[in-house]
Design an enzyme around this catalytic site. Structure first.
Site, PDB file in Angstrom:
ATOM      1  N   HIS A 144       1.348 -16.773   9.042  1.00  0.00           N
ATOM      2  CA  HIS A 144       1.703 -15.824  10.105  1.00  0.00           C
ATOM      3  C   HIS A 144       2.010 -16.478  11.447  1.00  0.00           C
ATOM      4  CE1 HIS A 144       1.075 -12.562   7.442  1.00  0.00           C
ATOM      5  NE2 HIS A 144      -0.224 -12.383   7.622  1.00  0.00           N
ATOM      6  N   HIS A 166       2.126  -5.887  10.975  1.00  0.00           N
ATOM      7  CA  HIS A 166       0.946  -6.079  10.130  1.00  0.00           C
ATOM      8  C   HIS A 166      -0.072  -4.942  10.328  1.00  0.00           C
ATOM      9  CE1 HIS A 166      -2.277  -8.121   7.992  1.00  0.00           C
ATOM     10  NE2 HIS A 166      -1.475  -9.140   7.714  1.00  0.00           N
ATOM     11  N   GLU A 191       3.658  -4.893   4.256  1.00  0.00           N
ATOM     12  CA  GLU A 191       4.380  -5.755   5.189  1.00  0.00           C
ATOM     13  C   GLU A 191       5.776  -6.044   4.634  1.00  0.00           C
ATOM     14  OE1 GLU A 191       1.649  -9.189   6.013  1.00  0.00           O
ATOM     15  OE2 GLU A 191       0.344  -7.918   4.759  1.00  0.00           O
TER      16      GLU A 191
END
Length: 360
Positions: free
Chosen positions: A115, A186, A323
């Site tokens: 991420h 997210h 996601e």
């Protein structure tokens, strides 16, 4: 414990989100379409803080896990509601090559990069381009070399509420040097309302005939596996928890679902990716996207360590994430859709979360 709200417009204290961070002002912004959606967003991490919609009895429920103070997000290690990047999901061993050069990224999910690294887009105060009753436009400039990524990247995200109870998330980006880019929101969803318990009885549909199997570190093997005959078959609505504890090596790797699904290409620019229904509330949510994949994560590593909004905790599997994305580790997987962005190109992506009314 009640999971309903009489006045979603006043459920959060805006002052609790006001703070100067590295010279920039973090704040809370509220959007409403005057109908069935109220949304709260902070420009710290461009995070979706809350989303209120009506249940089958007409009561408002907040269906996004999050915090009621900015400090909760500053301490957050689970990316609650954030825009994550420069690369959402994992890159194997924090390494990739691009146009003859090797790049090394932070290892923040050992042994991989996750991420965007130790300080990704989720930990930045985004600039507010514009704010109105229905739309919030945020921008972040990621400098060349940030977290190891090449090129100065300009990324804009538009949060917009439409009349048909739709939260639209639009991304636009450009770069001054070749780079890789994969961004997503997210949010952690519980359609019964935050704090209502596990999401295992939610019904879920995913419009995918394949998923990308992973190794024990959750890096794709490069294969596309059929979902048919596996716990990953959500082509007809199934309860999230119906097979989550099956003796399946992939479920063992993820401690549940933490996998990318390959969406069926319907030929439409904005494709139906997934749909879910809260078993207690009847609240329904459909996800449409221009992205080729969607990651289902079932909150397997939430551990009741944090106090969330309304004094509730983040229990294991008390939420799920959908996601929308390009596939994990694509910079190292030539068979996956490309995530390369070059100067002169404009990256565009859109994902809509639609709330068509509660099931009776």
């Amino acid at each position: 414990m009640s999971f309903t709200h009489n006045d979603p417009g006043s459920a959060l204290d805006a002052a609790a989100f006001e703070q100067t961070i590295e010279g920039k002002e973090a704040r809370l912004y509220r959007l409403s379409n005057g109908k069935g959606l109220h949304v709260a967003i902070t420009n710290y991490g461009a995070r979706l803080v809350a989303l209120y919609t009506r249940d089958r009895d007409g009561a408002w429920r907040d269906v996004v896990l999050g915090f009621d103070k900015l400090q909760g997000y500053l301490d957050d290690g689970d990316y609650h509601g954030a825009i994550v990047g420069r690369y959402a999901n994992r890159i194997a061993r924090g390494r990739f090559s691009l146009e003859g050069r090797d790049y090394t990224l932070a290892i923040n999910n050992a042994p991989n990069h996750l991420h965007g690294g130790k300080k990704g887009f989720n930990a930045a105060v985004w600039d507010v381009v514009s704010a109105s009753e229905r739309e919030l436009v945020l921008q972040y400039i990621s400098p060349d070399g940030e977290e190891g990524y090449p090129g100065t990247l300009s990324l804009t995200v538009h949060y917009r509420l439409a009349d048909d109870d739709r939260l639209e998330i639009h991304f636009l980006a450009n770069t001054d040097a070749a780079t890789v880019l994969n961004v997503t929101n997210h949010a952690y969803w519980n359609l019964n309302g935050q704090g209502s318990g596990p999401v295992l009885e939610h019904e879920l549909f995913i419009n995918a005939g394949h998923f990308t199997p992973v190794d024990e570190t959750l890096i794709p093997t490069g294969d596309l596996a059929f979902v048919t005959g596996t716990p990953f078959d959500f082509t007809k609505p199934e309860k999230i928890g119906a097979r989550i504890n099956d003796d399946n090596p992939q479920l063992v790797h993820g401690a549940g679902y933490d996998h990318n699904f390959v969406l069926m290409d319907t030929g439409e620019e904005l494709m139906l990716a997934a749909a879910a229904t809260g078993d207690q509330s009847g609240i329904r949510m459909a996800v449409y996207t221009t992205e080729p994949g969607i990651q289902l994560y079932t909150g397997n590593f939430l551990q009741s360590l944090h106090t969330l909004k309304y004094g509730l905790t983040d229990e294991r599997r008390s939420a799920f994430c959908l996601e929308t994305q390009h596939f994990p580790d694509s910079p190292n997987q030539p068979g996956f859709p490309s995530v390369l962005l070059r100067p002169g190109q404009v990256f565009q992506s859109r994902t809509d979360f639609v709330f068509p009314g509660a099931a009776k």
